[in-house]
Design an enzyme around this catalytic site. Structure first.
Site, mmCIF file in Angstrom:
data_model
loop_
_atom_site.group_PDB
_atom_site.id
_atom_site.type_symbol
_atom_site.label_atom_id
_atom_site.label_comp_id
_atom_site.label_asym_id
_atom_site.label_seq_id
_atom_site.Cartn_x
_atom_site.Cartn_y
_atom_site.Cartn_z
ATOM 1 N N ARG A 58 0.848 -1.272 -0.008
ATOM 2 C CA ARG A 58 -0.134 0.107 0.018
ATOM 3 C C ARG A 58 0.874 1.269 0.108
ATOM 4 O O ARG A 58 0.405 2.295 -0.474
ATOM 5 C CB ARG A 58 -0.764 -0.014 1.261
ATOM 6 C CG ARG A 58 -2.102 0.962 1.329
ATOM 7 C CD ARG A 58 -2.820 0.765 2.416
ATOM 8 N NE ARG A 58 -2.312 1.023 3.586
ATOM 9 C CZ ARG A 58 -2.536 0.449 4.637
ATOM 10 N NH1 ARG A 58 -3.209 -0.648 5.019
ATOM 11 N NH2 ARG A 58 -1.612 0.786 5.532
ATOM 12 N N TYR A 111 -10.884 23.075 -11.023
ATOM 13 C CA TYR A 111 -11.698 21.999 -11.360
ATOM 14 C C TYR A 111 -12.700 21.776 -10.410
ATOM 15 O O TYR A 111 -12.395 21.840 -9.139
ATOM 16 C CB TYR A 111 -10.588 20.652 -11.442
ATOM 17 C CG TYR A 111 -11.229 19.634 -11.545
ATOM 18 C CD1 TYR A 111 -12.009 18.982 -12.829
ATOM 19 C CD2 TYR A 111 -11.008 18.409 -10.719
ATOM 20 C CE1 TYR A 111 -12.537 17.851 -12.926
ATOM 21 C CE2 TYR A 111 -11.600 17.302 -10.873
ATOM 22 C CZ TYR A 111 -12.288 16.758 -12.033
ATOM 23 O OH TYR A 111 -12.849 15.560 -12.013
ATOM 24 N N ASP A 183 -2.421 23.033 -9.429
ATOM 25 C CA ASP A 183 -2.695 22.195 -10.331
ATOM 26 C C ASP A 183 -2.014 22.337 -11.790
ATOM 27 O O ASP A 183 -2.642 23.396 -12.532
ATOM 28 C CB ASP A 183 -4.250 21.917 -10.202
ATOM 29 C CG ASP A 183 -4.616 20.787 -11.165
ATOM 30 O OD1 ASP A 183 -3.892 20.532 -12.453
ATOM 31 O OD2 ASP A 183 -5.899 20.387 -10.854
ATOM 32 N N LYS A 208 -4.512 12.163 -17.304
ATOM 33 C CA LYS A 208 -4.604 13.032 -18.555
ATOM 34 C C LYS A 208 -3.705 12.804 -19.481
ATOM 35 O O LYS A 208 -3.285 11.770 -20.032
ATOM 36 C CB LYS A 208 -4.793 14.614 -18.050
ATOM 37 C CG LYS A 208 -5.867 14.944 -16.999
ATOM 38 C CD LYS A 208 -7.261 14.725 -17.727
ATOM 39 C CE LYS A 208 -8.500 15.262 -16.924
ATOM 40 N NZ LYS A 208 -8.656 14.216 -15.634
#
Ligand SMILES: Cc1ncc(COP(=O)(O)O)c(C=O)c1O
Length: 389
Positions: A58, A111, A183, A208
């Protein structure tokens, strides 16, 4: 890798170790939950956090480490962490760096799920969230006070593409002891260098451009050494890991980032200029066009533009006309996200997700993403659909 290499070379060579992997060009995929300690000393190091490899799946395996090192090198970041999605990267960073009573100054054009995270999660734990008008540098820098803990920038803004003066914002924020987070997904690590412009943390949705093929979800947190321990703490405590197969796909995607993004930059610019002259179109919101808000700043600070922009029609379309337009498009598909090889278009609705600036355009708006198809085919597709309205 040598610091003298150009970014195109770094994109190809960083974060791969063929000699350690039997000569294989691409790193293998490590599927792991349990990771065995060879000695008791290693176990003790894992317990006290000094083991120099993952102690549990993890926390990230060698697959994570290699891609993280490539992305850190490409953007000039001291440290990098991969997360399960772009939004996950945003949520981890903001949670790690803010506490009740802190003032968060966030761009109004972020966003929309970033806004919802701030409004619905951070406000609930007592963070004072304020949205800034991204169009004027002075308004932004004047809003930074002694209480401001973090300034969160998205430049260019989602949907409306306002470019902000990041060096000026960073200077004002640092003068008040505030952290600057950006961002940087639109620009990719190729076209804007956050750490050379005063940013402390740079976030990407690798879903993206870095992935580039619309088939994975992943986020990237690039950060300074100083903020890394706090971000790593929250990253571990939330227990959300990204899967090894997605890391493998992102590794593959990264190697062609330069080619894809440059081709998409060319298509988007040509289509933006063509749309600007179309009789049905009122405005095109593309940072490389001189009348886009913040164009001079883009010219000064960015080395390129990418495939995503918006345009506003001269008139408002009815629901029926909107359906006729978007359904007449054969190559531009309707779908969220962007950065893959295929072209996309969605109606642009920002009224309900802006509070510092009223969004009242003169006509209906659309966000467009130019993929890797032939430019003439894309223009014909748009021309045919625009004729329907
Ligand atoms: C600018 C920007 N940042 C972050 C995200 C979130 O990324 P993800 O979809 O990987 O969670 C998106 C997604 O569309 C985005 O457009």
């Amino acid at each position: 890798m040598s610091k003298t290499h150009h970014p195109e070379t770094t994109v190809v060579h960083a974060g791969r170790e063929p000699s350690k992997n039997g000569g294989a060009v691409n790193p293998p995929v490590y599927h792991a939950s349990t990771i065995i300690f060879d000695t008791y000393a290693e176990f003790v190091q894992a317990e006290n956090g000094t083991l120099d490899r993952a102690a549990y799946g993890r926390h990230g395996t060698q697959s994570n480490r290699l891609l993280e090192s490539a992305l850190a090198e490409l953007e000039g970041a001291p440290k990098c962490l991969l997360t399960a999605s772009g939004l996950n990267a945003i949520a981890i960073t903001l949670t790690a760096l803010l506490k009740p009573g802190d003032h968060l100054l966030m761009a109004d054009c972020v966003y929309s799920p970033t806004r919802f995270f701030a409004e619905q999660e951070l406000k609930r734990i007592g963070v004072n969230v304020e949205f800034y008008d991204p169009r004027t540098t002075k308004t932004i820098t004047d809003s930074i006070t002694d209480k401001t803990k973090l300034v969160y920038i998205e430049s260019p803004g989602s949907l409306t593409f306002e470019v902000q003066d990041i060096p000026a914002i960073a200077k004002a924020a640092h003068a008040k002891g505030a952290i600057v987070v950006i961002d940087n997904t639109w620009a990719t690590p190729l076209f804007f260098k956050p750490f050379e412009n005063g940013v402390d943390v740079s976030i990407h949705s690798a879903t993206k451009y870095i992935g580039g093929h619309s088939d994975l979800m992943m986020g990237v947190i690039n950060t300074t050494e100083k903020l890394y321990p706090a971000i790593k703490r929250s990253y571990k405590n939330f227990g959300i890991a990204c899967g090894p197969d997605d890391i493998y796909l992102a590794q593959r995607g990264l190697r062609t980032l330069t080619l894809r993004v440059k081709a998409q930059e060319k298509s988007a610019l040509e289509i933006a200029r063509w749309l600007k002259k179309h009789p049905a179109v009122s405005r095109v919101l593309h940072p490389a066009l001189p009348d886009c808000p913040g164009h001079e700043i883009w010219q000064r600070d960015y080395t390129g533009s990418t495939g995503l922009f918006s345009f506003i029609l001269k008139k408002h379309l009815s629901e029926k006309q909107t359906a006729a337009f978007v359904e007449a498009l054969k190559l531009f598909k309707m779908g969220y996200s962007w950065g893959g090889y295929e072209s996309l278009l969605i109606p642009l609705e920002a009224k309900k997700i802006r509070s510092a600036v009223k969004w009242q355009p003169e006509g209906s708006g659309f966000r467009i993403f130019c993929g890797l198809e032939n430019i003439e085919d894309l223009k014909t597709d748009l021309e045919t659909a625009l004729a329907k309205i």
